[in-house]
Design a protein around this motif. Structure first.
Motif, PDB file in Angstrom:
ATOM      1  N   LYS A 201      51.182 -58.528  10.159  1.00 17.25           N
ATOM      2  CA  LYS A 201      52.062 -59.494  10.797  1.00 17.25           C
ATOM      3  C   LYS A 201      52.241 -59.099  12.259  1.00 17.25           C
ATOM      4  O   LYS A 201      52.124 -57.923  12.624  1.00 17.25           O
ATOM      5  CB  LYS A 201      53.408 -59.579  10.086  1.00 17.25           C
ATOM      6  CG  LYS A 201      54.186 -58.283  10.027  1.00 17.25           C
ATOM      7  CD  LYS A 201      55.497 -58.480   9.274  1.00 17.25           C
ATOM      8  CE  LYS A 201      56.293 -57.179   9.207  1.00 17.25           C
ATOM      9  NZ  LYS A 201      57.582 -57.370   8.501  1.00 17.25           N
ATOM     10  N   GLU A 203      54.321 -58.540  15.610  1.00 11.75           N
ATOM     11  CA  GLU A 203      55.650 -58.218  16.114  1.00 11.75           C
ATOM     12  C   GLU A 203      55.540 -57.834  17.587  1.00 11.75           C
ATOM     13  O   GLU A 203      54.438 -57.726  18.132  1.00 11.75           O
ATOM     14  CB  GLU A 203      56.279 -57.071  15.310  1.00 11.75           C
ATOM     15  CG  GLU A 203      56.595 -57.425  13.871  1.00 11.75           C
ATOM     16  CD  GLU A 203      57.334 -56.303  13.152  1.00 11.75           C
ATOM     17  OE1 GLU A 203      57.607 -55.261  13.796  1.00 11.75           O
ATOM     18  OE2 GLU A 203      57.638 -56.465  11.953  1.00 11.75           O
ATOM     19  N   LYS A 204      56.684 -57.626  18.209  1.00  9.34           N
ATOM     20  CA  LYS A 204      56.716 -57.185  19.602  1.00  9.34           C
ATOM     21  C   LYS A 204      57.441 -55.850  19.689  1.00  9.34           C
ATOM     22  O   LYS A 204      58.425 -55.617  18.975  1.00  9.34           O
ATOM     23  CB  LYS A 204      57.416 -58.220  20.484  1.00  9.34           C
ATOM     24  CG  LYS A 204      56.623 -59.514  20.636  1.00  9.34           C
ATOM     25  CD  LYS A 204      57.287 -60.454  21.635  1.00  9.34           C
ATOM     26  CE  LYS A 204      56.455 -61.706  21.829  1.00  9.34           C
ATOM     27  NZ  LYS A 204      57.057 -62.632  22.828  1.00  9.34           N
ATOM     28  N   ASP A 205      56.932 -54.976  20.562  1.00 10.01           N
ATOM     29  CA  ASP A 205      57.581 -53.684  20.731  1.00 10.01           C
ATOM     30  C   ASP A 205      58.755 -53.805  21.703  1.00 10.01           C
ATOM     31  O   ASP A 205      59.131 -54.908  22.121  1.00 10.01           O
ATOM     32  CB  ASP A 205      56.575 -52.635  21.206  1.00 10.01           C
ATOM     33  CG  ASP A 205      55.953 -52.984  22.558  1.00 10.01           C
ATOM     34  OD1 ASP A 205      56.498 -53.865  23.259  1.00 10.01           O
ATOM     35  OD2 ASP A 205      54.927 -52.373  22.908  1.00 10.01           O
ATOM     36  N   VAL A 210      52.834 -57.477  22.260  1.00 10.99           N
ATOM     37  CA  VAL A 210      52.538 -57.810  20.869  1.00 10.99           C
ATOM     38  C   VAL A 210      51.804 -56.655  20.202  1.00 10.99           C
ATOM     39  O   VAL A 210      51.069 -55.896  20.842  1.00 10.99           O
ATOM     40  CB  VAL A 210      51.693 -59.094  20.772  1.00 10.99           C
ATOM     41  CG1 VAL A 210      52.469 -60.286  21.255  1.00 10.99           C
ATOM     42  CG2 VAL A 210      50.385 -58.941  21.527  1.00 10.99           C
ATOM     43  N   VAL A 213      51.564 -55.105  12.638  1.00 10.46           N
ATOM     44  CA  VAL A 213      52.258 -54.201  11.724  1.00 10.46           C
ATOM     45  C   VAL A 213      51.810 -54.537  10.311  1.00 10.46           C
ATOM     46  O   VAL A 213      51.731 -55.713   9.939  1.00 10.46           O
ATOM     47  CB  VAL A 213      53.790 -54.350  11.851  1.00 10.46           C
ATOM     48  CG1 VAL A 213      54.494 -53.425  10.871  1.00 10.46           C
ATOM     49  CG2 VAL A 213      54.230 -54.057  13.275  1.00 10.46           C
ATOM     50  N   ASP A 215      51.709 -55.459   6.577  1.00  6.99           N
ATOM     51  CA  ASP A 215      52.620 -56.337   5.845  1.00  6.99           C
ATOM     52  C   ASP A 215      53.376 -55.551   4.779  1.00  6.99           C
ATOM     53  O   ASP A 215      52.773 -54.887   3.933  1.00  6.99           O
ATOM     54  CB  ASP A 215      51.826 -57.471   5.198  1.00  6.99           C
ATOM     55  CG  ASP A 215      52.725 -58.605   4.734  1.00  6.99           C
ATOM     56  OD1 ASP A 215      53.941 -58.393   4.624  1.00  6.99           O
ATOM     57  OD2 ASP A 215      52.201 -59.704   4.478  1.00  6.99           O
ATOM     58  N   ARG A 273      54.253 -47.296   7.148  1.00  2.97           N
ATOM     59  CA  ARG A 273      54.107 -48.400   8.101  1.00  2.97           C
ATOM     60  C   ARG A 273      52.993 -48.036   9.074  1.00  2.97           C
ATOM     61  O   ARG A 273      52.953 -46.915   9.588  1.00  2.97           O
ATOM     62  CB  ARG A 273      55.426 -48.628   8.841  1.00  2.97           C
ATOM     63  CG  ARG A 273      55.381 -49.632   9.994  1.00  2.97           C
ATOM     64  CD  ARG A 273      56.726 -49.641  10.689  1.00  2.97           C
ATOM     65  NE  ARG A 273      56.707 -50.385  11.942  1.00  2.97           N
ATOM     66  CZ  ARG A 273      57.192 -51.613  12.094  1.00  2.97           C
ATOM     67  NH1 ARG A 273      57.724 -52.236  11.056  1.00  2.97           N
ATOM     68  NH2 ARG A 273      57.168 -52.223  13.273  1.00  2.97           N
ATOM     69  N   GLU A 275      51.001 -49.332  12.569  1.00  4.72           N
ATOM     70  CA  GLU A 275      51.078 -50.217  13.729  1.00  4.72           C
ATOM     71  C   GLU A 275      49.796 -50.107  14.543  1.00  4.72           C
ATOM     72  O   GLU A 275      49.263 -49.008  14.733  1.00  4.72           O
ATOM     73  CB  GLU A 275      52.274 -49.847  14.620  1.00  4.72           C
ATOM     74  CG  GLU A 275      53.622 -49.961  13.931  1.00  4.72           C
ATOM     75  CD  GLU A 275      54.755 -49.460  14.813  1.00  4.72           C
ATOM     76  OE1 GLU A 275      54.449 -48.989  15.940  1.00  4.72           O
ATOM     77  OE2 GLU A 275      55.920 -49.520  14.390  1.00  4.72           O
TER      78      GLU A 275
END
Length: 369
Positions: A201, A203-205, A210, A213, A215, A273, A275
């Protein structure tokens, strides 16, 4: 040659199960189902007898076995363990019966028109149906063990396993032609430009950049399954420890080790997780789990899709990031490179980079055609 028929304005192909090898497999499965039935009857009878002794100790039934009671053993724990076991055993038997029906009477029916595909799998009294819109299709291919499958935005869906390999290849060609005529391939390219790759998916840090990450929905499902698995050896260990005189501490230690391993696995899966943080000509890979963190930076970075094949001819596609002698696998796919290429194209667009390897090969093929 596969025969198609027009049904209500849609093309339809029926593929019955074929081959003599299935009869041998069906015979072996029938033997297993006989053993399954014997185990089912025994455990259900034991559970019924235990329940009778708990709620009505003086009630005698000839068809229920007599339970030998031990003062220090708690029958409730034993019954709970057997209840969990017989639940899984029953599910396995039901799946086995469905597979036996498929081996003997199976049939796959695929119908398609301008809107999408309708797939029906019949196995005796068992029937399943699914509709697949062309917009959701990413690729149509012959997958592992010769099954015709559709790569979709929701995962891989089996279209046909019945018929002959030639039938499934011809059906693949017909479905691919219909998908292309509907504009499915061009729509897929447009969606890939914005949609997150499968299993990720967007996300933004903290800086607004962008990133991808992993799922968490898939991780949670695996974690729940591991916790459920951990309950069975835990109950077995508790049941054994209720009799301190005759307890086998080696068995207890084994069950507790299995429980701890499953719980640790669940904790790792639930908290892990990954990234992927792309930037100009670079990529940062970051992973966390159980309070620990791992970070690796790749700059300048290049993306490469590698194709390999095993001894059976099944192809595997890996998306790799490479930089200054460092290499890491970011994603992989079997039979179809669609998901690996989608991930690679998304990253390449945000890294201002190009994908090497298979992407170059596919581009050359498109130019030649």
């Amino acid at each position: 040659m596969v025969q198609r028929e027009n049904v209500g304005g849609a093309w339809q192909v029926r593929l019955p199960i074929q081959g003599t090898g299935r009869l041998v497999a069906a015979a072996l499965l029938s033997v297993w189902l006989c053993a399954w039935a014997a185990g089912e009857v025994f455990v259900l009878g034991t559970l019924a007898a235990g329940f009778r002794d708990l709620v009505a100790p003086g009630w005698h039934l000839d068809w229920l076995p007599a339970m030998k009671q031990t003062a220090n053993v708690a029958p409730r724990f034993a019954m709970l363990f057997m209840g969990l076991w017989v639940t899984l055993w029953t599910i396995g038997g039901a799946l086995g019966m469905r597979e036996l029906a498929r081996m003997l009477f199976g049939e796959d029916i695929v119908r398609w028109n301008t809107d999408g595909l309708d797939v029906t799998h019949r196995a005796g009294p068992f029937t399943s149906r699914k509709h697949i819109a062309y917009d959701d299709v990413r690729d149509l291919l012959v997958g592992p063990r010769g099954a015709l499958v559709a790569e979709t935005v929701n995962g891989r869906i089996t279209l046909a396993v019945a018929g002959t390999p030639q039938d499934r290849r011809e059906l693949q060609v017909a479905l691919t032609e219909a998908w292309n005529l509907s504009g499915g391939l061009s729509r897929q390219r447009d969606k890939e430009a914005e949609a997150a790759p499968m299993g990720w998916k967007v996300e933004k840090d903290a800086n607004g950049a962008v990133m991808l990450v992993s799922d968490s929905r898939q991780r949670r499902a695996v974690a729940v399954a591991l916790v459920a698995i951990a309950t069975m050896p835990a109950i077995a260990a508790i049941t054994l420890m209720r009799d301190p005189v005759q307890v086998s501490w080696l068995a207890v230690a084994g069950f507790l080790a299995l429980t701890l391993s499953a719980l640790l696995g669940a904790g790792w899966v639930a908290t892990s997780r990954v990234e992927l943080r792309p930037r100009e000509q670079g990529l940062t890979w970051r992973a966390t789990g159980l309070g620990r963190e791992w970070v690796q930076d790749y700059h300048p970075a290049s993306l490469h899709v590698e194709r390999t094949a095993d001894a059976d001819g099944d192809e595997r596609f890996r998306l790799l990031v490479e930089s200054r002698g460092l290499t890491r696998e970011l994603g992989a796919a079997v039979q179809s490179p669609a998901s690996a290429l989608h991930l690679g194209r998304w990253l390449a667009r945000h890294m201002s980079a190009e994908i090497q390897g298979l992407e170059v090969e596919l581009h050359a093929q498109r130019q030649a055609s």
